[in-house]
Write a protein that holds these residues in place. Structure first.
Motif, mmCIF file in Angstrom:
data_model
loop_
_atom_site.group_PDB
_atom_site.id
_atom_site.type_symbol
_atom_site.label_atom_id
_atom_site.label_comp_id
_atom_site.label_asym_id
_atom_site.label_seq_id
_atom_site.Cartn_x
_atom_site.Cartn_y
_atom_site.Cartn_z
ATOM 1 N N GLY A 218 0.739 -1.302 0.116
ATOM 2 C CA GLY A 218 0.108 0.035 0.099
ATOM 3 C C GLY A 218 0.823 1.209 -0.001
ATOM 4 N N ALA A 219 2.088 1.141 -0.162
ATOM 5 C CA ALA A 219 2.959 2.353 -0.238
ATOM 6 C C ALA A 219 2.666 3.378 -1.304
ATOM 7 N N THR A 220 1.947 2.880 -2.270
ATOM 8 C CA THR A 220 1.934 3.915 -3.406
ATOM 9 C C THR A 220 0.838 4.877 -3.048
ATOM 10 N N SER A 221 0.099 4.989 -2.263
ATOM 11 C CA SER A 221 -0.967 5.938 -1.689
ATOM 12 C C SER A 221 -0.140 7.119 -0.552
ATOM 13 N N PHE A 222 1.169 6.321 -0.040
ATOM 14 C CA PHE A 222 1.673 7.242 1.049
ATOM 15 C C PHE A 222 2.824 8.106 0.075
ATOM 16 N N PHE A 223 3.532 7.668 -0.751
ATOM 17 C CA PHE A 223 4.458 8.281 -1.621
ATOM 18 C C PHE A 223 3.915 9.381 -2.588
ATOM 19 N N GLY A 224 4.017 10.851 -2.456
ATOM 20 C CA GLY A 224 3.292 11.642 -3.390
ATOM 21 C C GLY A 224 3.215 13.018 -2.763
ATOM 22 N N GLU A 225 2.549 13.777 -3.318
ATOM 23 C CA GLU A 225 2.144 15.159 -2.859
ATOM 24 C C GLU A 225 0.564 15.325 -2.505
ATOM 25 N N VAL A 226 0.171 16.080 -1.532
ATOM 26 C CA VAL A 226 0.880 17.216 -0.906
ATOM 27 C C VAL A 226 1.757 16.621 0.278
ATOM 28 N N SER A 227 2.957 16.975 0.501
ATOM 29 C CA SER A 227 3.679 16.483 1.416
ATOM 30 C C SER A 227 3.082 17.185 2.881
ATOM 31 N N PHE A 228 3.141 16.288 4.050
ATOM 32 C CA PHE A 228 2.459 16.605 5.225
ATOM 33 C C PHE A 228 3.274 17.516 5.854
ATOM 34 N N ASP A 229 3.304 18.650 6.563
ATOM 35 C CA ASP A 229 4.098 19.444 7.259
ATOM 36 C C ASP A 229 3.865 19.166 8.743
ATOM 37 N N VAL A 230 4.978 18.525 9.252
ATOM 38 C CA VAL A 230 4.748 18.129 10.783
ATOM 39 C C VAL A 230 4.512 19.207 11.709
ATOM 40 N N ASN A 231 4.631 20.383 11.469
ATOM 41 C CA ASN A 231 4.448 21.422 12.311
ATOM 42 C C ASN A 231 2.993 21.547 12.436
ATOM 43 N N ASP A 232 2.355 21.072 11.697
ATOM 44 C CA ASP A 232 0.732 20.936 12.073
ATOM 45 C C ASP A 232 0.290 20.058 12.924
ATOM 46 N N LEU A 233 1.169 19.193 13.610
ATOM 47 C CA LEU A 233 1.235 18.183 14.825
ATOM 48 C C LEU A 233 1.163 19.000 16.058
ATOM 49 N N LEU A 234 1.448 20.468 16.013
ATOM 50 C CA LEU A 234 1.613 21.148 17.092
ATOM 51 C C LEU A 234 0.636 22.077 17.432
ATOM 52 N N ARG A 235 -0.678 22.007 17.196
ATOM 53 C CA ARG A 235 -1.721 22.844 17.104
ATOM 54 C C ARG A 235 -2.406 22.888 18.636
ATOM 55 N N GLN A 236 -2.786 23.963 18.901
ATOM 56 C CA GLN A 236 -3.788 23.865 20.153
ATOM 57 C C GLN A 236 -5.029 24.454 19.660
ATOM 58 N N ARG A 237 -6.058 24.297 20.680
ATOM 59 C CA ARG A 237 -7.482 24.716 20.489
ATOM 60 C C ARG A 237 -7.987 24.908 21.697
ATOM 61 N N GLU A 238 -8.363 26.239 22.017
ATOM 62 C CA GLU A 238 -8.683 27.011 23.107
ATOM 63 C C GLU A 238 -7.968 26.344 24.444
ATOM 64 N N GLY A 239 -6.573 26.432 24.027
ATOM 65 C CA GLY A 239 -5.537 26.241 25.174
ATOM 66 C C GLY A 239 -5.443 24.891 25.407
ATOM 67 N N LYS A 240 -6.149 23.950 24.625
ATOM 68 C CA LYS A 240 -5.899 22.534 24.775
ATOM 69 C C LYS A 240 -5.155 21.977 23.637
ATOM 70 N N GLY A 241 -4.254 21.055 23.772
ATOM 71 C CA GLY A 241 -3.417 20.324 22.874
ATOM 72 C C GLY A 241 -4.188 19.419 22.089
ATOM 73 N N VAL A 242 -4.162 19.520 20.408
ATOM 74 C CA VAL A 242 -4.739 18.840 19.751
ATOM 75 C C VAL A 242 -4.198 17.189 19.723
ATOM 76 N N ILE A 243 -5.286 16.467 19.675
ATOM 77 C CA ILE A 243 -4.647 15.036 19.698
ATOM 78 C C ILE A 243 -4.823 14.575 18.343
ATOM 79 N N SER A 244 -3.704 14.117 17.736
ATOM 80 C CA SER A 244 -3.779 13.803 16.302
ATOM 81 C C SER A 244 -3.762 12.225 16.296
ATOM 82 N N ILE A 245 -5.024 11.715 16.095
ATOM 83 C CA ILE A 245 -5.035 10.120 15.929
ATOM 84 C C ILE A 245 -4.715 9.729 14.519
#
Length: 510
Positions: A218-245
């Protein structure tokens, strides 16, 4: 003889903290919770990594859920690898019952049901934000480790990346990589030989077979664009850390894809996040459920790479937590780096099980209050042996702990609830668009076709000069089929034209 007061003083002193913390649970002595023996986990030490282990059905996943909740409430984002599909309930408030009321009161915490900010991600066809990375971002070293290539094959892959850099050929997906590998041993063989030396067709074919094996997982669907920016894992909402599942329920049977993704994510985080050093709380925590899949069926080079990153990534303010059935699932070099250990009950059904329990007990500090080997087999659901690091980096006393109940739902979301949350995601709008821009595969294909057309025109011109008495021109293929010398001339001209055109490919990556 030890008393309840001795136990309380011992645990309270060991888990005392001056900095911010969260309460994991309370100590148990002789089967009774001791409310005053609070087990506190300092936020300051959470970048020292950890382990959540135990047999199936002993409460590992709920402990993981509790930790993700407490981190979020402290404003710390986390990333959870959900291979069983049972963590989506973090998005909705929990429901109280008599047992939860009793457990919360025994620990001395208030039960306050709450839903937390959750983002669903996927590397396959599961609902959620698509996670992708390009071949270029991986680079030849990581790709070689994933494919388990020998030194000769690694050299060929490094050559391919270098060639693509020189010719400005973007390597975005596996089709690009396969196309360039084919070019290296076919149309571009002489050019490659002149610039880099001879390349073994047998070695290239071996690499191709290993790429196909990765594609089948299944790696065909993983390699390609748009590349994910890992900084989007560092978000907060209303002072609470976002849990990325990260939903991985369809990846359990694809360990190669899972380890590829994990190595990609850890590498990207390490290379992207700035150095943080010691701080009062981590920047992010990463939880890897079914962690044995990261190490099973992976090459030694791949395991070594993961071990190195785990050792170094804490300086980026990131804690990595492995969730698995037995500590022996984790390589010893990694296990030695884990500061927080939460060990749920183990089962002793066979001689091999009993031997494993003895080995597991040796991984924990000695205790004057417990026989560790005995406790390991007698703990109930939601109980665990815990040892952490205090603010000075010293291991805390081993304590049989009653773990607090989750404040979020202990069941999964319905399909409608899940789809509703995904549809509201800003990241889905950002990353789930399909992009198929011109890359190495299309560029090489177009140039080869152009070379063929130019060669055909050359062949036709030559044929016309030699057959002026003929009223009707034969087609290129008819002429070539009648004259062996002309066929040979055609092949020679085609090779020269192709090398000339491909030798001057230009075009910059966007």
């Amino acid at each position: 003889m030890t008393t309840k007061e001795d136990f309380q003083r011992h645990i309270s002193a060991g888990y005392q903290t001056k900095k911010d913390f969260f309460v994991l649970g309370t100590g148990i002595l002789e089967k009774n919770p001791v409310k005053e023996a609070t087990v506190k986990i300092p936020l300051k030490t959470l970048n020292r990594h950890g382990l959540i282990a135990g047999a199936t059905g002993t409460g590992k996943t709920k402990t993981l859920q509790v930790m993700a909740e407490q981190l979020s409430l402290k404003g710390i984002p986390s990333v959870l690898m959900d291979l069983k599909g049972d963590l989506s309930g973090l998005a909705c408030p929990g429901t109280s019952n008599d047992h939860i009321v009793w457990r919360s009161d025994a620990i001395g915490v208030e039960y306050d049901p709450a839903g937390l900010p959750v983002e669903f991600l996927t590397i396959s066809q599961e609902p959620g934000t698509r996670l992708r990375a390009t071949i270029t971002e991986f680079g030849p070293v990581l790709i070689s480790q994933i494919l388990d290539l020998n030194s000769t094959q690694q050299g060929i892959l490094a050559l391919v990346f270098r060639f693509c850099d020189i010719k400005h050929l973007p390597l975005l997906d596996l089709e690009d990589l396969k196309e360039v590998l084919q070019y290296v041993i076919n149309e571009g063989k002489e050019e490659i030989k002149k610039e880099f030396g001879a390349v073994s067709s047998a070695s290239v074919n071996t690499i191709m077979r290993k790429i196909i094996e990765l594609e089948q997982q299944g790696a065909t669907s993983f390699f390609g664009e748009v590349s994910f920016d890992v900084n989007d894992l560092l978000r907060q909402r209303e002072g609470k850390g976002v849990i990325s599942i990260i939903r991985l329920t369809d990846v359990q049977s694809k360990p190669k894809l899972f380890s590829t993704f994990m190595l990609s994510l850890l590498s990207e985080i390490y290379e992207t996040f700035p150095e943080q050093g010691d701080s009062d709380k981590p920047k992010m925590c990463l939880f890897i459920d079914e962690a044995h899949l990261v190490f099973d069926n992976s090459s030694k080079d791949l395991r070594d790479k993961i071990e190195v990153i785990v050792k170094l990534i804490r300086s980026k303010g990131v804690g990595v937590y492995f969730c698995t059935q037995s500590p022996t699932d984790i390589p010893e070099n990694v296990l030695g780096q884990l500061g927080l250990k939460i060990q749920h009950s183990l089962r002793a059904f066979t001689a091999k099980d009993r031997k494993a329990i003895g080995k597991t007990a040796e991984n924990y500090p000695e205790s004057t209050f417990y026989d560790t080997k005995e406790v390991l087999t007698k703990m109930g659901i939601g109980e665990a042996l815990v040892t952490a690091l205090n603010e000075k980096g010293i291991p805390t006393p081993l304590v049989h702990t009653l773990v607090r109940p989750p404040v979020t739902r202990m069941d999964i979301l319905s399909k409608t609830e899940l789809e509703s949350l995904v549809s509201q995601s800003q990241l889905v709008q950002k990353y789930n668009q399909e992009i198929d821009r011109q890359s190495a595969h299309e560029m090489l294909e177009a140039k080869i076709l152009q070379a063929e057309e130019t060669a055909k025109e050359k062949y036709t011109s030559t044929a016309n000069r030699k057959t002026t008495s003929r009223k009707k021109e034969d087609s290129l293929f008819e002429e070539l089929s009648k004259n062996t010398m002309v066929r040979q001339l055609g092949r020679t001209i085609f090779r020269e034209l192709t090398r000339s055109i491909l030798g001057t490919l230009s075009g910059k990556r966007k």
